[in-house]
Scaffold this motif. Sequence first.
Motif, PDB file in Angstrom:
ATOM      1  N   ARG A  76       7.279  28.195  70.216  1.00 15.33           N
ATOM      2  CA  ARG A  76       6.041  28.491  71.212  1.00 15.33           C
ATOM      3  C   ARG A  76       4.641  28.212  70.682  1.00 15.33           C
ATOM      4  O   ARG A  76       3.728  27.411  71.095  1.00 15.33           O
ATOM      5  CB  ARG A  76       6.057  30.006  72.012  1.00 15.33           C
ATOM      6  N   GLU A  77       4.638  28.902  69.574  1.00 13.56           N
ATOM      7  CA  GLU A  77       3.386  28.573  68.741  1.00 13.56           C
ATOM      8  C   GLU A  77       3.117  27.116  68.414  1.00 13.56           C
ATOM      9  O   GLU A  77       1.980  26.776  68.730  1.00 13.56           O
ATOM     10  CB  GLU A  77       3.593  29.320  67.288  1.00 13.56           C
ATOM     11  N   LEU A  78       4.152  26.578  68.148  1.00 13.08           N
ATOM     12  CA  LEU A  78       3.891  25.051  67.587  1.00 13.08           C
ATOM     13  C   LEU A  78       3.393  24.418  69.062  1.00 13.08           C
ATOM     14  O   LEU A  78       2.612  23.428  68.995  1.00 13.08           O
ATOM     15  CB  LEU A  78       5.173  24.558  67.178  1.00 13.08           C
ATOM     16  N   ALA A  79       4.171  24.507  70.013  1.00 13.69           N
ATOM     17  CA  ALA A  79       4.018  23.969  71.372  1.00 13.69           C
ATOM     18  C   ALA A  79       2.559  24.148  71.833  1.00 13.69           C
ATOM     19  O   ALA A  79       1.952  23.259  72.125  1.00 13.69           O
ATOM     20  CB  ALA A  79       4.780  24.491  72.487  1.00 13.69           C
ATOM     21  N   LYS A  80       1.874  25.434  71.558  1.00 16.34           N
ATOM     22  CA  LYS A  80       0.724  25.730  71.885  1.00 16.34           C
ATOM     23  C   LYS A  80      -0.273  24.849  71.034  1.00 16.34           C
ATOM     24  O   LYS A  80      -1.224  24.165  71.658  1.00 16.34           O
ATOM     25  CB  LYS A  80       0.079  27.492  71.456  1.00 16.34           C
ATOM     26  N   VAL A  81      -0.206  24.939  69.812  1.00 19.06           N
ATOM     27  CA  VAL A  81      -1.030  24.118  68.920  1.00 19.06           C
ATOM     28  C   VAL A  81      -0.846  22.381  69.153  1.00 19.06           C
ATOM     29  O   VAL A  81      -1.934  22.038  69.473  1.00 19.06           O
ATOM     30  CB  VAL A  81      -0.685  24.146  67.291  1.00 19.06           C
ATOM     31  N   ASP A  82       0.203  22.134  69.658  1.00 11.22           N
ATOM     32  CA  ASP A  82       0.565  20.766  70.146  1.00 11.22           C
ATOM     33  C   ASP A  82      -0.278  20.572  71.486  1.00 11.22           C
ATOM     34  O   ASP A  82      -0.902  19.458  71.409  1.00 11.22           O
ATOM     35  CB  ASP A  82       1.979  20.703  70.532  1.00 11.22           C
ATOM     36  N   SER A  83      -0.371  21.159  72.235  1.00  9.81           N
ATOM     37  CA  SER A  83      -1.178  20.958  73.478  1.00  9.81           C
ATOM     38  C   SER A  83      -2.536  20.982  73.253  1.00  9.81           C
ATOM     39  O   SER A  83      -3.273  20.151  73.856  1.00  9.81           O
ATOM     40  CB  SER A  83      -0.634  22.044  74.699  1.00  9.81           C
ATOM     41  N   LYS A  84      -3.051  21.890  72.539  1.00  7.22           N
ATOM     42  CA  LYS A  84      -4.491  21.988  71.895  1.00  7.22           C
ATOM     43  C   LYS A  84      -4.740  20.658  71.361  1.00  7.22           C
ATOM     44  O   LYS A  84      -5.712  20.060  71.640  1.00  7.22           O
ATOM     45  CB  LYS A  84      -4.632  23.441  71.093  1.00  7.22           C
ATOM     46  N   GLU A  85      -3.853  20.224  70.513  1.00  6.52           N
ATOM     47  CA  GLU A  85      -4.226  19.032  69.835  1.00  6.52           C
ATOM     48  C   GLU A  85      -4.374  17.805  70.876  1.00  6.52           C
ATOM     49  O   GLU A  85      -5.357  17.180  70.774  1.00  6.52           O
ATOM     50  CB  GLU A  85      -3.209  18.637  68.983  1.00  6.52           C
ATOM     51  N   LYS A  86      -3.598  17.603  71.754  1.00  4.98           N
ATOM     52  CA  LYS A  86      -3.670  16.690  72.830  1.00  4.98           C
ATOM     53  C   LYS A  86      -4.781  16.772  73.739  1.00  4.98           C
ATOM     54  O   LYS A  86      -5.519  15.870  73.925  1.00  4.98           O
ATOM     55  CB  LYS A  86      -2.388  16.801  74.021  1.00  4.98           C
ATOM     56  N   GLU A  87      -5.305  18.192  73.809  1.00  4.30           N
ATOM     57  CA  GLU A  87      -6.618  18.428  74.727  1.00  4.30           C
ATOM     58  C   GLU A  87      -7.831  17.870  74.002  1.00  4.30           C
ATOM     59  O   GLU A  87      -8.638  17.266  74.400  1.00  4.30           O
ATOM     60  CB  GLU A  87      -6.896  19.893  75.018  1.00  4.30           C
ATOM     61  N   MET A  88      -7.838  17.991  72.661  1.00  3.99           N
ATOM     62  CA  MET A  88      -8.976  17.612  71.946  1.00  3.99           C
ATOM     63  C   MET A  88      -9.050  16.082  71.921  1.00  3.99           C
ATOM     64  O   MET A  88     -10.045  15.373  71.811  1.00  3.99           O
ATOM     65  CB  MET A  88      -8.664  18.111  70.394  1.00  3.99           C
ATOM     66  N   PHE A  89      -7.752  15.413  72.119  1.00  8.75           N
ATOM     67  CA  PHE A  89      -7.706  13.938  72.056  1.00  8.75           C
ATOM     68  C   PHE A  89      -8.064  13.341  73.391  1.00  8.75           C
ATOM     69  O   PHE A  89      -8.518  12.389  73.570  1.00  8.75           O
ATOM     70  CB  PHE A  89      -6.671  13.430  71.653  1.00  8.75           C
TER      71      PHE A  89
END
Length: 90
Positions: A76-89
């Motif tokens: 879950r943690e990883l998924a959260k970071v993943d989506s944050k990363e996408k938001e940034m891009f």
Amino acid sequence: MLTPCSNCSRRGDDCLVNLSSSRCSACNDRNVKCDLIVSQPEWDRIDRDKEKLRRQLEKAEEDALEARSHALRLRRELAKVDSKEKEMFD
Ligand SMILES: [Zn+2]
Ligand SMILES: [Zn+2]
């Protein structure tokens, strides 16, 4: 030590109690009458061994559960970071 039953002591086999059959394993396999006498302390010891194994199993299962929920948390943690990363891009 367990006293071997007369069949096993004659054959020089290992006499191992078969808990489900009240015969020793060797006699159980050969399907012959077994005169193995298990003394009370011996039963107590077997009971204790069984209890110990059961506790170890419970602990192992608990640990496995713990590890699984930990892995889930990490995912879950990883998924959260993943989506944050996408938001940034975005
Ligand atoms: Zn035997
Ligand atoms: Zn026997």
